[in-house]
Design a protein around this motif. Structure first.
Motif, PDB file in Angstrom:
ATOM      1  N   GLY A 388       0.825  -1.202   0.000  1.00  0.00           N
ATOM      2  CA  GLY A 388       0.000   0.000   0.000  1.00  0.00           C
ATOM      3  C   GLY A 388       0.857   1.250   0.000  1.00  0.00           C
ATOM      4  N   GLU A 389       0.264   2.334  -0.455  1.00  0.00           N
ATOM      5  CA  GLU A 389       0.977   3.595  -0.486  1.00  0.00           C
ATOM      6  C   GLU A 389       1.334   4.047   0.929  1.00  0.00           C
ATOM      7  OE1 GLU A 389      -1.455   6.402  -2.496  1.00  0.00           O
ATOM      8  OE2 GLU A 389      -1.611   5.214  -4.332  1.00  0.00           O
ATOM      9  N   THR A 390       2.268   4.958   0.985  1.00  0.00           N
ATOM     10  CA  THR A 390       2.648   5.520   2.274  1.00  0.00           C
ATOM     11  C   THR A 390       1.462   6.241   2.904  1.00  0.00           C
ATOM     12  OG1 THR A 390       4.936   5.765   1.656  1.00  0.00           O
ATOM     13  CG2 THR A 390       4.140   7.211   3.378  1.00  0.00           C
ATOM     14  N   GLY A 391       1.291   5.991   4.191  1.00  0.00           N
ATOM     15  CA  GLY A 391       0.263   6.718   4.934  1.00  0.00           C
ATOM     16  C   GLY A 391      -1.107   6.080   4.930  1.00  0.00           C
ATOM     17  N   VAL A 392      -1.257   4.884   4.317  1.00  0.00           N
ATOM     18  CA  VAL A 392      -2.591   4.273   4.270  1.00  0.00           C
ATOM     19  C   VAL A 392      -2.934   3.547   5.566  1.00  0.00           C
ATOM     20  CG1 VAL A 392      -2.627   4.035   1.761  1.00  0.00           C
ATOM     21  CG2 VAL A 392      -1.671   2.191   3.154  1.00  0.00           C
ATOM     22  N   GLY A 393      -1.951   3.300   6.419  1.00  0.00           N
ATOM     23  CA  GLY A 393      -2.228   2.616   7.681  1.00  0.00           C
ATOM     24  C   GLY A 393      -1.795   1.164   7.685  1.00  0.00           C
ATOM     25  N   LYS A 394      -0.733   0.852   6.953  1.00  0.00           N
ATOM     26  CA  LYS A 394      -0.265  -0.534   6.908  1.00  0.00           C
ATOM     27  C   LYS A 394       0.118  -1.039   8.289  1.00  0.00           C
ATOM     28  CE  LYS A 394       2.947   0.363   3.819  1.00  0.00           C
ATOM     29  NZ  LYS A 394       2.628   1.769   3.486  1.00  0.00           N
ATOM     30  N   GLU A 395       0.638  -0.123   9.142  1.00  0.00           N
ATOM     31  CA  GLU A 395       1.052  -0.566  10.474  1.00  0.00           C
ATOM     32  C   GLU A 395      -0.125  -1.050  11.306  1.00  0.00           C
ATOM     33  OE1 GLU A 395      -0.086   3.626  10.567  1.00  0.00           O
ATOM     34  OE2 GLU A 395       1.323   2.505   9.331  1.00  0.00           O
ATOM     35  N   LEU A 396      -1.331  -0.504  11.076  1.00  0.00           N
ATOM     36  CA  LEU A 396      -2.515  -0.957  11.811  1.00  0.00           C
ATOM     37  C   LEU A 396      -2.878  -2.385  11.425  1.00  0.00           C
ATOM     38  CD1 LEU A 396      -4.760   2.242  11.742  1.00  0.00           C
ATOM     39  CD2 LEU A 396      -3.339   1.395  13.611  1.00  0.00           C
ATOM     40  N   PHE A 397      -2.745  -2.717  10.136  1.00  0.00           N
ATOM     41  CA  PHE A 397      -3.017  -4.081   9.696  1.00  0.00           C
ATOM     42  C   PHE A 397      -1.946  -5.037  10.226  1.00  0.00           C
ATOM     43  CE2 PHE A 397      -5.634  -1.666   6.846  1.00  0.00           C
ATOM     44  CZ  PHE A 397      -6.747  -2.483   6.629  1.00  0.00           C
TER      45      PHE A 397
END
Length: 684
Positions: A388-397
């Motif tokens: 995913g693009e930067t800032g989409v919230g990958k860390e939450l997933f």
């Protein structure tokens, strides 16, 4: 009380130049002959001379300190810092003070030519770092080392306007024979201390010096006013730096939670912003004798290590993050994690709780959440790739998938934020003496630390190619060998890799190993960008507005209908992070609780100029006109990334700082992306 005699010559037989404006003025409570007599009696060991000869108490006390300190009263000059490198280093350390004094010195200096006066600036150790004024007086000042590099504390040069003002902490004047050292008695000076607006610490002294004939009662008032102007400029500097440090923290702390304690520290480890920190904790700062960074240089590791050692034991669990401005380390963020909320005895599903933290109602997002939940609850999948693009919230997933192992640790590291030399040690650990600089007792890597839990490798596309085979071996063997060790150590870790790159394209380009890609990407999810999530942007706007208002103890902002229309139409190249940063900035800078279009960034006011999609970034770069060719709609992350970079560079006319801000990424990340896509950093 008369002052009709010529100025007292210095040891070299020279007198300061006589100004064009003429003679000496009468000075209340000053009698040169009586003052010289008192000084001679003091040196001869006679008691009580200061009071009997009507020497001012300020001067008498200073003379006593000088005599007790063994100052040579026959000195003809102040000592000079011998090494040019030392003087240059002192100047660099006082860069903020010099910058704050520049305006005042420029306005006053042009008026001093022909007056027989000079204006000097000294740092907190009495070393002169700037001098302006009448050229003849400046030349004469060098005879007594009253120039850049001269040291003028009382301990070095006896009673004088600079050193005595430093000791007294208030404006003073020292006239002619009142100086302690014989070679300086041909001068008069008035000095005023400059205090740090943040903590009141004396940073230096501004001093007006010249031949005794320049003395006027208002000289002290003049330097005191100049000191206040410099302090005002320092306050403006600090206010601007505080705002920039806050913005730097906002941009680098996607996992900061509203209940966490936050303290932003400047380069002298002084708090410039506190939230959810008890008074008794913030009151322990500044760390006296603790770490300090130079204004333009500084290494994050050493600064953070020093700061960590200086923290009280009950704060050892805090997280420290270096904060950089314009590429230079200028401070740190100290985050005290809020105590974990107790889980409900019944019905508490950590995966469901982690999924609930991902806000959004769009079908595209809910589908990805559903896939991530199924992966989290299953035991068949030991690794997952999140794209995913930067800032989409990958860390939450990543946290959602990691929540399936509540008994183990969850560890996340950024592969792009660790140097090539240290990435292997961070991942796999090392034994004692494995390489220069290795920890004396050895060190476990993150795989060992995450045993029984989950490990997130963010920006895995930045992992050096020569490290990738070792990572593949760990995943295949489920065991890790520390650097310098031959013994495998079993590890049970669920690996979660995330990237804003198109890893398939990276494989085809030879920048990422094919076998590792298939190993970590057996199951992958793509987090949709905010522009593909419909009304989720308005839902997140309301969420962040309430969260930030609650954290700061203020009312939420009110957005006008026109503002809401503009935000709904905006393409959000920086995605959720950009949206949160915008709300943080508006809470910080909005003049009233009601937000109008005038307070929005220009890229939102002009949606047509905003890029369609972008990765994380930092500073701006420039492209030649030929490189700005029109491009088709991006069909891959790599193409979308290139399109976003080109659009942002063109919109910001190649200004790297503004490009980074527009894309919502860090400058180092932007540099890597520019190099990756072959975009030159020079503007033509």
């Amino acid at each position: 009380m008369s002052h009709k005699s010529n100025p007292v010559p210095n040891a070299a037989g020279r007198r300061p130049p006589t100004p064009a404006c003429g003679g000496a003025s009468r000075i209340a409570d000053y009698d040169e002959r009586a003052t010289m007599g008192a000084w001679e009696q003091l040196l001869s060991g006679a008691a009580g001379c200061a009071t009997s000869c009507q020497v001012r108490a300020l001067i008498g006390d200073s003379w006593a300190r000088c005599a007790e300190g063994g100052i040579d009263a026959s000195r003809a000059e102040a000592p000079m810092m011998a090494e040019a490198d030392t003087v240059e280093e002192i100047g660099r350390a006082s860069a903020d003070l010099l910058a704050a004094a520049r305006r005042s010195f420029a306005s006053i200096g042009s008026l001093l030519e022909g007056t027989g006066a000079m204006l000097v600036l000294a740092d907190h150790e009495g070393v002169l770092i700037d001098a302006i004024g009448d050229q003849r007086t400046l030349n004469a000042g060098m005879d007594i080392h009253l120039g850049i590099g001269g040291k003028w504390t009382e301990e070095a040069a006896g009673t004088n306007g600079i050193g005595t003002a430093l000791f007294a902490g208030e404006p003073v004047f020292v006239h002619a024979a009142e100086h302690f050292c014989a070679g300086i008695k041909g001068w008069t000076c008035a000095g005023a201390p400059i205090r740090d607006p943040l903590d009141g610490r004396v940073l230096g002294v501004v001093d007006l010096s010249g031949h005794p004939g320049i003395f006027r009662p208002h000289n002290t008032v003049l330097v005191a006013a100049a000191a206040r102007e410099i302090e005002k400029a320092l306050a403006e500097q600090q206010s601007e730096e505080r705002s920039r440090l806050l913005e730097a923290f906002i941009a680098s702390a996607p996992n900061y939670r509203r209940g966490d304690g936050l303290m932003i520290l400047d380069r002298r480890a002084r708090p410039v912003h506190c939230a959810n920190i008890p008074c008794e904790v913030s009151g322990r700062f500044p760390l006296r004798g603790g770490p300090t960074l130079g204004p333009a240089t500084g290494k994050a590791a050493g600064f953070l290590d020093d700061l960590t050692r200086a923290l009280p034991p009950d704060m050892s669990g805090c997280h420290l993050t270096p904060l950089r401005l314009d590429g230079a380390l200028r401070g740190a963020a100290l985050v005290l994690p809020a105590p974990a909320r107790p889980r409900k005895a019944k019905g508490g599903d950590p995966v469901e709780e982690a999924a609930a933290a991902i806000l959004g109602e769009s079908p595209a997002l809910r589908e990805v959440i559903d896939i991530a939940c199924r992966v989290a609850r299953g035991d068949e999948v030991s690794s997952l790739l999140i794209e995913g693009e930067t800032g989409v919230g990958k860390e939450l997933f990543a946290r959602l998938v990691g929540a399936s192992r509540p008994a183990g640790r969850y560890i996340a590291i950024n592969c792009g934020g660790i140097t090539r030399e240290l990435i292997g040690s961070e991942l796999f650990g090392h034994v004692a003496g494995a390489f220069t600089g290795a920890a004396r007792e050895g060190k476990p890597g993150v795989f060992e630390l995450a045993h029984g839990g989950a490990l997130t490798l963010d920006e895995i596309g930045e992992l050096p190619l020569d490290i990738q085979p070792f990572l593949l071996r760990v995943l295949e063997d489920r065991a890790v060998q520390r650097i310098g060790d031959s013994k495998p150590r079993p590890v049970d870790v669920r690996l979660i890799a995330s990237t804003n790159r198109d890893l398939r394209a990276e494989v085809e380009a030879g920048r990422f190993r094919r076998d590792l890609y298939y190993r970590i990407g057996a199951v992958s999810v793509r987090v949709p960008p905010l522009r593909e999530r419909g009304r989720d942007a308005m839902l997140l706007l309301e969420h962040f507005n309430g969260l930030i208002a609650d954290r700061s103890g203020r009312d939420p902002l009110v957005f006008s209908a026109e503002v809401l229309d503009l935000l709904a139409a905006y393409r959000w190249p920086g995605n959720v992070r950009e949206l949160r940063n915008l709300v943080e900035r508006l809470h910080l800078l909005a003049r009233t609780p009601r937000v109008t279009p005038a307070e929005l960034p220009r890229e939102i006011l002009n949606p047509g100029a905003a890029p369609e999609g972008a990765p994380d970034g930092g500073e701006a770069a420039c492209v030649r006109p030929a490189e700005r060719a029109a491009h088709a709609t991006a069909s891959s992350f790599a193409e979308a990334e290139l399109a976003a970079l080109r659009d942002a560079l063109e919109a910001e006319q190649g200004n790297l700082t503004r490009v980074a801000r527009r894309l919502g990424i860090s400058r180092p990340t932007l540099y890597r992306k520019l190099d990756h896509h072959g975009i030159r950093r020079t503007f033509q």
